[in-house]
Design a protein around this motif. Structure first.
Motif, PDB file in Angstrom:
ATOM      1  N   ASP A 194      11.376 -20.489   7.514  1.00 37.15           N
ATOM      2  CA  ASP A 194      12.675 -20.725   6.882  1.00 37.15           C
ATOM      3  C   ASP A 194      12.533 -21.398   5.520  1.00 37.15           C
ATOM      4  O   ASP A 194      13.442 -22.080   5.056  1.00 37.15           O
ATOM      5  N   ASP A 195      11.351 -21.182   4.870  1.00 35.03           N
ATOM      6  CA  ASP A 195      11.149 -21.712   3.525  1.00 35.03           C
ATOM      7  C   ASP A 195      11.892 -20.877   2.479  1.00 35.03           C
ATOM      8  O   ASP A 195      12.187 -21.369   1.387  1.00 35.03           O
ATOM      9  N   VAL A 196      12.136 -19.607   2.795  1.00 35.91           N
ATOM     10  CA  VAL A 196      12.968 -18.729   1.958  1.00 35.91           C
ATOM     11  C   VAL A 196      13.945 -18.023   2.888  1.00 35.91           C
ATOM     12  O   VAL A 196      13.741 -17.954   4.093  1.00 35.91           O
ATOM     13  N   THR A 197      15.022 -17.511   2.318  1.00 37.62           N
ATOM     14  CA  THR A 197      16.054 -16.863   3.129  1.00 37.62           C
ATOM     15  C   THR A 197      16.343 -15.463   2.592  1.00 37.62           C
ATOM     16  O   THR A 197      15.744 -15.024   1.610  1.00 37.62           O
ATOM     17  N   SER A 198      17.276 -14.780   3.239  1.00 36.72           N
ATOM     18  CA  SER A 198      17.741 -13.434   2.842  1.00 36.72           C
ATOM     19  C   SER A 198      16.593 -12.436   2.762  1.00 36.72           C
ATOM     20  O   SER A 198      16.284 -11.892   1.685  1.00 36.72           O
ATOM     21  N   PRO A 199      15.936 -12.157   3.890  1.00 37.17           N
ATOM     22  CA  PRO A 199      14.819 -11.197   3.863  1.00 37.17           C
ATOM     23  C   PRO A 199      15.249  -9.797   3.433  1.00 37.17           C
ATOM     24  O   PRO A 199      14.444  -9.042   2.887  1.00 37.17           O
ATOM     25  N   ASP A 200      16.530  -9.429   3.677  1.00 38.57           N
ATOM     26  CA  ASP A 200      16.972  -8.088   3.299  1.00 38.57           C
ATOM     27  C   ASP A 200      17.124  -7.926   1.794  1.00 38.57           C
ATOM     28  O   ASP A 200      17.352  -6.821   1.304  1.00 38.57           O
ATOM     29  N   ARG A 201      16.996  -9.053   1.052  1.00 33.77           N
ATOM     30  CA  ARG A 201      17.004  -8.971  -0.419  1.00 33.77           C
ATOM     31  C   ARG A 201      15.704  -9.562  -0.977  1.00 33.77           C
ATOM     32  O   ARG A 201      15.663 -10.035  -2.110  1.00 33.77           O
ATOM     33  N   ASP A 202      14.661  -9.515  -0.190  1.00 33.71           N
ATOM     34  CA  ASP A 202      13.407 -10.164  -0.542  1.00 33.71           C
ATOM     35  C   ASP A 202      12.758  -9.511  -1.756  1.00 33.71           C
ATOM     36  O   ASP A 202      12.592  -8.284  -1.815  1.00 33.71           O
ATOM     37  N   ASP A 203      12.370 -10.355  -2.719  1.00 30.94           N
ATOM     38  CA  ASP A 203      11.803  -9.806  -3.956  1.00 30.94           C
ATOM     39  C   ASP A 203      10.386  -9.281  -3.774  1.00 30.94           C
ATOM     40  O   ASP A 203       9.959  -8.348  -4.456  1.00 30.94           O
ATOM     41  N   VAL A 204       9.619  -9.856  -2.840  1.00 29.45           N
ATOM     42  CA  VAL A 204       8.261  -9.360  -2.595  1.00 29.45           C
ATOM     43  C   VAL A 204       8.319  -7.948  -2.005  1.00 29.45           C
ATOM     44  O   VAL A 204       7.626  -7.033  -2.467  1.00 29.45           O
ATOM     45  N   ALA A 205       9.139  -7.763  -0.967  1.00 32.06           N
ATOM     46  CA  ALA A 205       9.272  -6.435  -0.357  1.00 32.06           C
ATOM     47  C   ALA A 205       9.810  -5.430  -1.364  1.00 32.06           C
ATOM     48  O   ALA A 205       9.377  -4.275  -1.410  1.00 32.06           O
ATOM     49  N   ALA A 206      10.777  -5.877  -2.202  1.00 30.94           N
ATOM     50  CA  ALA A 206      11.353  -4.978  -3.207  1.00 30.94           C
ATOM     51  C   ALA A 206      10.303  -4.548  -4.219  1.00 30.94           C
ATOM     52  O   ALA A 206      10.236  -3.377  -4.608  1.00 30.94           O
ATOM     53  N   ALA A 207       9.462  -5.494  -4.649  1.00 33.29           N
ATOM     54  CA  ALA A 207       8.420  -5.160  -5.628  1.00 33.29           C
ATOM     55  C   ALA A 207       7.412  -4.178  -5.040  1.00 33.29           C
ATOM     56  O   ALA A 207       6.969  -3.234  -5.710  1.00 33.29           O
ATOM     57  N   ILE A 208       7.033  -4.405  -3.772  1.00 33.70           N
ATOM     58  CA  ILE A 208       6.115  -3.466  -3.113  1.00 33.70           C
ATOM     59  C   ILE A 208       6.758  -2.087  -3.010  1.00 33.70           C
ATOM     60  O   ILE A 208       6.102  -1.063  -3.250  1.00 33.70           O
ATOM     61  N   GLY A 209       8.037  -2.038  -2.654  1.00 33.77           N
ATOM     62  CA  GLY A 209       8.738  -0.756  -2.545  1.00 33.77           C
ATOM     63  C   GLY A 209       8.755   0.001  -3.854  1.00 33.77           C
ATOM     64  O   GLY A 209       8.513   1.213  -3.891  1.00 33.77           O
ATOM     65  N   ARG A 210       9.027  -0.717  -4.958  1.00 38.06           N
ATOM     66  CA  ARG A 210       9.049  -0.048  -6.272  1.00 38.06           C
ATOM     67  C   ARG A 210       7.677   0.513  -6.623  1.00 38.06           C
ATOM     68  O   ARG A 210       7.553   1.643  -7.101  1.00 38.06           O
ATOM     69  N   SER A 211       6.637  -0.288  -6.390  1.00 41.79           N
ATOM     70  CA  SER A 211       5.279   0.161  -6.742  1.00 41.79           C
ATOM     71  C   SER A 211       4.861   1.383  -5.926  1.00 41.79           C
ATOM     72  O   SER A 211       4.346   2.364  -6.469  1.00 41.79           O
ATOM     73  N   ARG A 212       5.101   1.313  -4.613  1.00 39.68           N
ATOM     74  CA  ARG A 212       4.627   2.405  -3.763  1.00 39.68           C
ATOM     75  C   ARG A 212       5.431   3.683  -3.989  1.00 39.68           C
ATOM     76  O   ARG A 212       4.877   4.790  -3.890  1.00 39.68           O
ATOM     77  N   ALA A 213       6.710   3.560  -4.286  1.00 38.27           N
ATOM     78  CA  ALA A 213       7.497   4.758  -4.603  1.00 38.27           C
ATOM     79  C   ALA A 213       6.947   5.419  -5.861  1.00 38.27           C
ATOM     80  O   ALA A 213       6.798   6.646  -5.928  1.00 38.27           O
ATOM     81  N   ALA A 214       6.637   4.604  -6.878  1.00 38.56           N
ATOM     82  CA  ALA A 214       6.098   5.149  -8.127  1.00 38.56           C
ATOM     83  C   ALA A 214       4.726   5.770  -7.908  1.00 38.56           C
ATOM     84  O   ALA A 214       4.346   6.721  -8.604  1.00 38.56           O
ATOM     85  N   GLN A 215       3.966   5.241  -6.926  1.00 38.97           N
ATOM     86  CA  GLN A 215       2.609   5.742  -6.664  1.00 38.97           C
ATOM     87  C   GLN A 215       2.587   6.909  -5.688  1.00 38.97           C
ATOM     88  O   GLN A 215       1.536   7.499  -5.443  1.00 38.97           O
ATOM     89  N   GLY A 216       3.737   7.243  -5.116  1.00 35.08           N
ATOM     90  CA  GLY A 216       3.820   8.409  -4.243  1.00 35.08           C
ATOM     91  C   GLY A 216       3.454   8.164  -2.798  1.00 35.08           C
ATOM     92  O   GLY A 216       3.207   9.115  -2.052  1.00 35.08           O
ATOM     93  N   VAL A 217       3.423   6.899  -2.364  1.00 33.85           N
ATOM     94  CA  VAL A 217       3.159   6.611  -0.951  1.00 33.85           C
ATOM     95  C   VAL A 217       4.454   6.827  -0.173  1.00 33.85           C
ATOM     96  O   VAL A 217       5.478   6.234  -0.505  1.00 33.85           O
ATOM     97  N   PRO A 218       4.455   7.673   0.855  1.00 38.03           N
ATOM     98  CA  PRO A 218       5.704   7.958   1.576  1.00 38.03           C
ATOM     99  C   PRO A 218       6.331   6.699   2.186  1.00 38.03           C
ATOM    100  O   PRO A 218       5.634   5.776   2.611  1.00 38.03           O
TER     101      PRO A 218
END
Length: 386
Positions: free
Chosen positions: A58-82
């Motif tokens: 509980d050191d950070v909140t709002s996992p559904d708006r998490d910036d780490v997951a969002a950054a990974i999603g952007r990178s992998r989409a650009a790299q073509g990982v399904p």
């Protein structure tokens, strides 16, 4: 909970190696994604596992708006990982964190274990949601960017940029079209959709490469013949066109697409506004010549049919219709009469009336030519000087 998380944080390097090993064991497709370097994969796994522990504590909140997951999603989409592969990777990481927490839990009561499980999998679910949102947003941006690039390439082709060989090679590569060989350019106008949806894919299934481009008031198709018979390709396109449309004569290579486009547009302009279906400009050369010289066309119409056009509308429409059908029937009053729903003598009387008004005989090769051209000009909406 925080004690367990703190203990697990010291083992992030070990957990990261476990996750990478599990990825290549349980998701062998990862070996196909060369744009993701080993360093990139290692860093992302480390950041992901760290963030899961942050959320559990509980050191950070709002996992559904998490910036780490969002950054990974952007990178992998650009790299073509399904996306499915990424969701499976997140679940693997969640499993590793869950097992690490359990190993540190010792003799916890069932209720406390359940609390750790809820916190862990809530974090995984929230980060997965953030991943999906970011991934799909990036995909949409890529599609829009690709569409803008494709739009720009086709616009440049229509403007003649492919006369530069370097540009032609790039356009051919990005649009999957041959640089050389015969092309038809199709121009279509009318209420949208004026070309059947999926036409590009349907033609591709037949081995016919094409691109279709939506302009402000016209749909434009660039169709590669690649040794095919022109009329056979036109038949395939004709089945999928609903608007007023015309095809250029065959032009050679992408370098001459601009000329083909101009000729296709000229063909469309020769057609009556209410017409539907596809014609070739080669079927409309007389009308195209008239359209290219509007001032001369207006003078020719006035000189050829002026006295008839000065009659009241209903009267001159009957006479012009009679004249047109008579010419279509090889100047046979007997053949024209059934089409006009009148007697042969009525046709003859109308023709004599036209001849009298014009002060000339209607028979003769030059008369046939001038009368036919004047009627074609009127069909296209030509005006007379005045």
């Amino acid at each position: 909970m925080k004690r367990l998380v703190a203990a697990c944080r010291t083992e992030i390097p070990v957990l990261t190696r476990q996750l990478i090993a599990a990825i290549f064991t349980d998701i062998p497709e990862w070996t196909d994604y060369s744009p993701v370097s080993p360093e990139d994969l290692h860093n992302a796994c480390c950041r992901y596992l760290t963030r899961v522990l942050d959320l559990v504590a509980d050191d950070v909140t709002s996992p559904d708006r998490d910036d780490v997951a969002a950054a990974i999603g952007r990178s992998r989409a650009a790299q073509g990982v399904p996306l499915e592969v990424m969701l499976r990777t997140f679940r693997l990481g969640g499993q590793i964190v869950w097992e690490a927490l359990l190993d540190k839990a010792g003799e916890l009561k069932p209720g406390e274990v359940r609390k750790i499980g809820v916190a862990t999998w809530s974090a995984i679910d929230g980060m997965s949601s953030a991943l999906v949102t970011s991934y799909r947003s990036t995909e949409l941006e890529q599609v829009r960017r690709d569409e803008r690039r494709r739009h720009g390439l086709i616009e440049d082709l229509l403007a003649g940029s492919a006369r530069d060989a370097t540009f032609a090679a790039r356009a051919a590569r990005e649009l999957n079209l041959p640089t050389h060989g015969g092309y038809l350019v199709i121009a279509v106008r009318g209420d949208r959709p004026n070309v059947e949806i999926g036409t590009e894919a349907a033609l591709a299934a037949l081995g016919i490469r094409s691109v279709w481009h939506d302009r402000v008031d016209t749909m434009v198709g660039l169709v590669s013949l690649e040794q095919r018979d022109c009329s056979a390709v036109l038949d395939q396109v004709r089945n999928r066109v609903r608007g007023r449309s015309a095809a250029s004569p065959v032009v050679q290579g992408l370098a001459h697409i601009d000329s083909g486009y101009a000729l296709a547009m000229l063909g469309v302009e020769t057609l009556p506004a209410a017409s539907r279906g596809l014609v070739s400009l080669e079927e409309r050369y007389p009308e195209a010549l008239l359209l290219r010289s509007p001032d001369l066309t207006a003078l020719m119409v006035a000189r050829t049919l002026g006295p008839v056009l000065e009659l009241p509308a209903k009267e001159h429409e009957i006479l012009l219709s009679t004249l047109a059908i008579w010419l279509e029937e090889n100047c046979s009053a007997a053949n024209a009469a059934p089409r006009l729903h009148c007697h042969r003598n009525t046709v003859i009387n109308r023709l004599q009336r036209i001849s009298s008004l014009l002060g000339r005989r209607l028979e003769g090769q030059r008369s046939y030519l001038e009368l036919s051209l004047a009627l074609a000009a009127l069909e296209m909406g030509a005006s007379t000087p005045g």
